[in-house]
Design a protein around this motif. Structure first.
Motif, short mmCIF file in Angstrom:
data_model
loop_
_atom_site.label_atom_id
_atom_site.label_comp_id
_atom_site.label_asym_id
_atom_site.label_seq_id
_atom_site.Cartn_x
_atom_site.Cartn_y
_atom_site.Cartn_z
N TRP A 199 -3.57 -2.12 1.52
CA TRP A 199 -2.46 -1.34 2.07
C TRP A 199 -2.15 -1.68 3.52
CZ3 TRP A 199 -4.98 0.91 6.03
CH2 TRP A 199 -6.31 1.28 5.85
N VAL B 207 -0.53 0.95 8.21
CA VAL B 207 -0.19 0.91 6.78
C VAL B 207 1.15 0.19 6.63
CG1 VAL B 207 0.15 2.27 4.68
CG2 VAL B 207 -1.37 3.12 6.48
N GLY C 180 2.83 0.90 1.47
CA GLY C 180 1.39 0.96 1.26
C GLY C 180 0.92 2.38 0.98
N THR C 181 -0.11 2.48 0.13
CA THR C 181 -0.63 3.79 -0.27
C THR C 181 -2.15 3.74 -0.32
OG1 THR C 181 1.33 4.20 -1.67
CG2 THR C 181 -0.62 5.54 -2.10
N GLU D 209 0.34 7.79 2.84
CA GLU D 209 1.30 6.79 2.33
C GLU D 209 2.30 6.45 3.43
OE1 GLU D 209 2.89 7.79 -1.70
OE2 GLU D 209 1.75 9.65 -1.40
#
Length: 491
Positions: free
Chosen positions: A387, A406, A410-411, A459
């Motif tokens: 991520w 991030v 991205g998570t 996230e």
């Protein structure tokens, strides 16, 4: 008119590059680093075959440890190619890695010529390399196992050698020679004799052969490796952009190199040694293309551009009255005064100072770090994740501070910690936060607190990178205090 030869580039991305510590580490080895130019060594390996005349190239295939899968997939994406990534659950040396690649290459009912390349070598003259690849492809397409021997310019004791025998087929290629034998790394006197003889070449680890030719040769020489790899392949599955082989079956595979498993037996057959079953001919082509395996810091110094005094300086470096020195900085100012033949490498958590003649011994430092169970021996302060990445900025007895970035989309996993709480502060971008039953957005200069034992997820729903500071506090702060409930990356 004959159609162009189909070539499957195969990049073997194993090895940890411990002699290039502290830049190269077990969890982020040298092939992933940009040591020469903007590309990583792996990216440069893929890029240098593009445009090879007279052949048709398939998408590159990378065989690597599953630990590096996301970084390698991202580096291929940045090159504009998806490629194929075959994952090894364990390192078993180059012969099993090539066998998995050959099995993968035969899945499309073609039998391409495999161009087998280590991911961590440097070649500075691409056109010369591509010319030898084109010539090697013609020999390999007709059933030969071809390797490239590096034309030596000094009596190097750090490489193995290939003795070139008689002409293989003058009509096909006037420079192709039968492989007479492989020899181990020599002492200096022996290496000087090899250089004077004129028919010894450095063993580059570069090979070309049809996929079916490799499998047949391996079956004759090491049927146990072939059987284990076939079982692992049959038990494998496709996982998004990755191919995972059967873990248990591959665990049973013996470890061996391409040279020991097959090539030395091919050379022995050339000398008339008995062998059960005929093997394909072994051919060596000389390669003079600015090759280096970048095996240690002195080798990197050799291939990088230098100033008038033989110095190489990268990053925030000042040199005063220095000669033949390599100085690299990843962040802090490095100043060298009145020194020569030194290597100085600065990273966020370690500094190396070595005489250029002793760089092979850097591995001994890494061994000591590992024996003391120090993190600097295996990981960087900056750790890459699928991520994005995080950097361990500071730490104390009951706290830890991380800078987290991030990437867009991205998570992180939906997770929980037993022993620590977390404070999140958004520096730039937008964060989507799941905390227990709540889901909400945080923007720049906003923050939230994740209590110990609370399920949470981070996230990045935006189009720019999310940067934030995380402050952890608790009785235990190790990375193994993570209970994952959902993870889009399959960890």
């Amino acid at each position: 008119m004959n159609s162009p030869i189909l070539i499957q580039p195969v990049v073997l991305s194993g090895g940890s590059g411990t002699r290039l510590w502290p830049l190269s580490r077990e969890k982020y080895p040298k092939q992933l680093l940009s040591l020469v130019g903007d590309d990583s060594l792996l990216q440069a390996t893929v890029r240098r075959v593009i445009g090879t005349p007279g052949v048709t190239l398939t998408a590159p295939m990378v065989v690597c440890n599953e630990e590096y899968r996301f970084v390698i997939a991202e580096q291929l994406r940045l090159l504009g190619t998806d490629g194929n990534v075959v994952l090894e659950p364990f390192g078993r040396n180059t012969a099993p890695a090539l066998t998995l690649a050959a099995l993968a290459a035969l899945q499309n009912a073609a039998d391409p010529v495999l161009l087998v390349m280590p991911a961590d070598h440097v070649i500075t003259r691409t056109a010369a390399f591509q010319d030898v690849v084109s010539r090697g492809a013609a020999l390999a397409a007709n059933g030969a196992v071809v390797t490239f021997g590096i034309t030596p310019d000094l009596p190097e004791t750090g490489y193995g050698y290939i003795q070139a025998g008689e002409l293989y087929d003058a009509a096909a290629d006037a420079s192709a020679r039968v492989i007479a034998r492989f020899v181990e790394k020599p002492d200096l006197a022996t290496a000087q004799g090899y250089l004077a003889a004129g028919n010894y070449l450095w063993n580059s680890g570069l090979f070309m052969m049809r996929a079916s030719v490799w499998l047949a040769a391996l079956g004759n020489c090491r049927a146990d490796i072939l059987a284990a790899c076939q079982s692992a392949w049959d038990a494998g599955k496709t996982d998004g952009e990755f191919v995972r082989v059967g873990r248990d079956a591959f665990a049973a595979c013996p470890s061996d190199s391409i040279d020991y498993a097959v090539m030395e037996r091919i050379a022995a057959q050339t000398q008339g040694a008995s062998h059960a079953g005929a093997l394909p001919p072994g051919v060596v082509l000389p390669l003079d293309a600015g090759w280096s395996d970048v095996g240690a810091w002195d080798a990197l110094w050799q291939v990088l551009p230098k100033d008038d005094h033989g110095n190489v300086a990268q990053g925030d470096v000042l040199l005063q009255d220095c000669a033949n020195t390599l100085a690299l900085s990843e962040g802090r100012l490095v100043a060298c005064v009145g020194v020569s033949d030194l290597v100085v490498v600065e990273t966020a958590d370690a500094i190396l100072v070595s005489h250029k003649d002793k760089t092979q011994d850097v591995k001994k430092i890494v061994d000591r770090l590992k024996s003391q169970k120090r993190a600097e021996g295996s990981i960087h302060r900056k750790v890459f994740r699928p991520w994005g990445w995080y950097d361990g900025v500071d730490a104390g007895e009951r706290f830890q501070v991380k800078r987290i970035v991030v990437k867009p989309g991205g998570t992180l996993s939906l997770q929980m910690h037993h022993h620590r709480a977390e404070h999140w502060i958004v520096v730039s971008g937008t964060a989507k936060v799941t905390k227990g039953d709540e889901t909400f957005l945080l923007s720049e200069n906003q923050s939230t607190f994740i209590p110990l034992g609370t399920t949470h997820r981070l996230e990045n729903p935006g189009r720019v990178a999310l940067e934030m500071i995380e402050v952890q506090s608790g009785s235990y702060l190790g990375e193994d205090d993570i209970v994952r409930f959902e993870d889009v990356y399959g960890r």
